[in-house]
Motif scaffolding. Sequence first.
Motif, PDB file in Angstrom:
ATOM      1  N   LEU A 179      55.641   8.137   1.521  1.00 13.35           N
ATOM      2  CA  LEU A 179      55.888   9.440   0.922  1.00 13.35           C
ATOM      3  C   LEU A 179      55.758  10.544   1.965  1.00 13.35           C
ATOM      4  O   LEU A 179      56.542  11.505   1.976  1.00 13.35           O
ATOM      5  CB  LEU A 179      54.920   9.678  -0.235  1.00 13.35           C
ATOM      6  N   ASP A 183      58.795  13.109   2.825  1.00 11.51           N
ATOM      7  CA  ASP A 183      58.636  14.565   2.770  1.00 11.51           C
ATOM      8  C   ASP A 183      58.963  15.200   4.125  1.00 11.51           C
ATOM      9  O   ASP A 183      59.616  16.245   4.190  1.00 11.51           O
ATOM     10  CB  ASP A 183      57.211  14.924   2.358  1.00 11.51           C
ATOM     11  N   ARG A 195      58.571   8.534  -4.751  1.00 11.45           N
ATOM     12  CA  ARG A 195      57.629   8.900  -5.818  1.00 11.45           C
ATOM     13  C   ARG A 195      57.882   8.079  -7.080  1.00 11.45           C
ATOM     14  O   ARG A 195      56.959   7.587  -7.720  1.00 11.45           O
ATOM     15  CB  ARG A 195      57.721  10.395  -6.118  1.00 11.45           C
ATOM     16  N   GLN A 196      59.150   7.954  -7.454  1.00  9.77           N
ATOM     17  CA  GLN A 196      59.469   7.247  -8.691  1.00  9.77           C
ATOM     18  C   GLN A 196      59.291   5.741  -8.564  1.00  9.77           C
ATOM     19  O   GLN A 196      59.054   5.052  -9.567  1.00  9.77           O
ATOM     20  CB  GLN A 196      60.905   7.570  -9.122  1.00  9.77           C
ATOM     21  N   ALA A 198      56.883   4.444  -6.770  1.00  5.99           N
ATOM     22  CA  ALA A 198      55.505   4.231  -6.306  1.00  5.99           C
ATOM     23  C   ALA A 198      54.840   3.070  -7.027  1.00  5.99           C
ATOM     24  O   ALA A 198      54.142   2.254  -6.413  1.00  5.99           O
ATOM     25  CB  ALA A 198      54.688   5.514  -6.481  1.00  5.99           C
ATOM     26  N   GLN A 291      50.267  14.511 -16.112  1.00  8.62           N
ATOM     27  CA  GLN A 291      51.428  13.922 -15.481  1.00  8.62           C
ATOM     28  C   GLN A 291      52.676  14.100 -16.350  1.00  8.62           C
ATOM     29  O   GLN A 291      53.765  14.343 -15.849  1.00  8.62           O
ATOM     30  CB  GLN A 291      51.180  12.441 -15.208  1.00  8.62           C
TER      31      GLN A 291
END
Length: 537
Positions: A179, A183, A195-196, A198, A291
């Motif tokens: 990640l 970024d 992220r999705q 993870a 979340q």
Amino acid sequence: MTGALRLKLSLLRGETACPLDLADFGRLAAIDLRTQTKSVRSDRLAVAMLDLIASGRLPPGARLPPERRIAEAASASRVCVRSALDRLKLDGYIEAVQGSGTRVVAIERGGQLIELLRANQENLEDLQDFVVFLDRCVVEQLLRDASGATLVRAADRVAALPPYWDIHALAEDEVGWRLALADASLSPIYAMIVRQLARGIRSLFGSLLRAAAATDRTAQADQLALSRRTLADAIGRRDRTAALSALASRTAAFRELDRSGMEAGERNPRNEPALQDDLILRDLAVASPEQLKDRLTREIAGMIATGHARDGARLLSERRLALVFGVSRASVREALAALKADGTVVADERSGTRSVDAPVALTSLAAADLSHLQTMSRLRGYLEVWAASRAAERGSERDFTDLRRILAEMGRSHLSPRRRIDLDLRLHLTIARAAGSAVHLYITEVLRDLMTAYFDYSLTAPAIGGGRDAMLLTHHTQIVAAILARDPVGAGRAMAEHCGAFSDRYALLTAEGEMLPCGLEADLAAGNLAPRIPAVG
């Protein structure tokens, strides 16, 4: 296939609901990739338990922790926990044993359990291949575009390992450094995918690291630490060749761990020792209300950016947004409060809640940025070629019927541009369904706004695919013919030619520094060419 695919998607998403209508991809109608944001909390808890069972952390015959302790660990009510357990019992994954508590069913009596283990294993294998590809994409973009100071910070993060050997911490760190690189690469697409994914990445490396722990832990720890330092050094020096070599060496090391672990029986649930309750409970955290709020905030911002959240000048009402996302009005209210706080929307008594007139600034993914579309072209090329080859091997007769039907309509004259785009996207999604590719469909779900923008621009812009209807029909006919002939090599080759025609054009436009036509850029950014979300309520 559809049932197995839904199961694999649930394991990747951490939720049971699936926003893509898997059973109806072949229907000749408008495409709706809209996500239902919330599933029932007990269902999310059930999927978290399924992940523990599928990965072997709760092997066949293992006793589950008491309801009370699960409720405490997951910050859920006993009623919620009982509902999750009841669902798993009904589906045949666990059973209540008198005098012995609730246990995972024995492998000899668990037909559903065997399907779960198989689905999880296929997910991990597909995900491992995709992560290898994604790592290379991210590192190449990072080394090409990042500043020297950014590279130093990225290299430091890659080199920083957890202070002690702990499978949970190391698996989490595999997500963390990826990640950080995504970024630093300044690609919101790569960052969103990491992220999705993870949950899946964490599960993948947890499985691989458990294989390492079963062999010579010290030697494996040293090897993995060395590979990270080598990669970090190459990144810090902006040495592309050395960085890609380090990634390849690391991939080979993990594949060797996987092979060794399988030979040692680590993937055999009956040989895996029962885990202590506290280790199991640590992994049973499910999505919290915070979340959910964050996800809703992102979804509503994306709808605003594509023009889908407006009813005239006003934003859709709380009630309508709650219906669209399948959540409570209280959850929508929290998300809108967050959008108000960052200036995305404003509210007053006279005009209600409305968006600020700067949609492009809300989300870079919804706008037709050429670099984003080129990234999408590269991702799509990898996924589509792989899916076409597998569809030729695994597709059902029903899948083939759907492909024939879609291709037949694509050959009709006088189709509207919107209809051609819908059919093109539907054909590729049907191939993904036929392949049983949860990874492919999940990434499509995650990047649905950019996916529709990509198809819109690619099929209408003269510089890319506009006016090439005959060529595209020939490509699609060759792809479908190879799939129907169950020729995986031919299907992959035909798809590679099709995707390559687009990726080559994007690469050329990027090299020439060409910008999008102003009118089309405005239309895409405003969502005028994307399928509209149906009116709700």
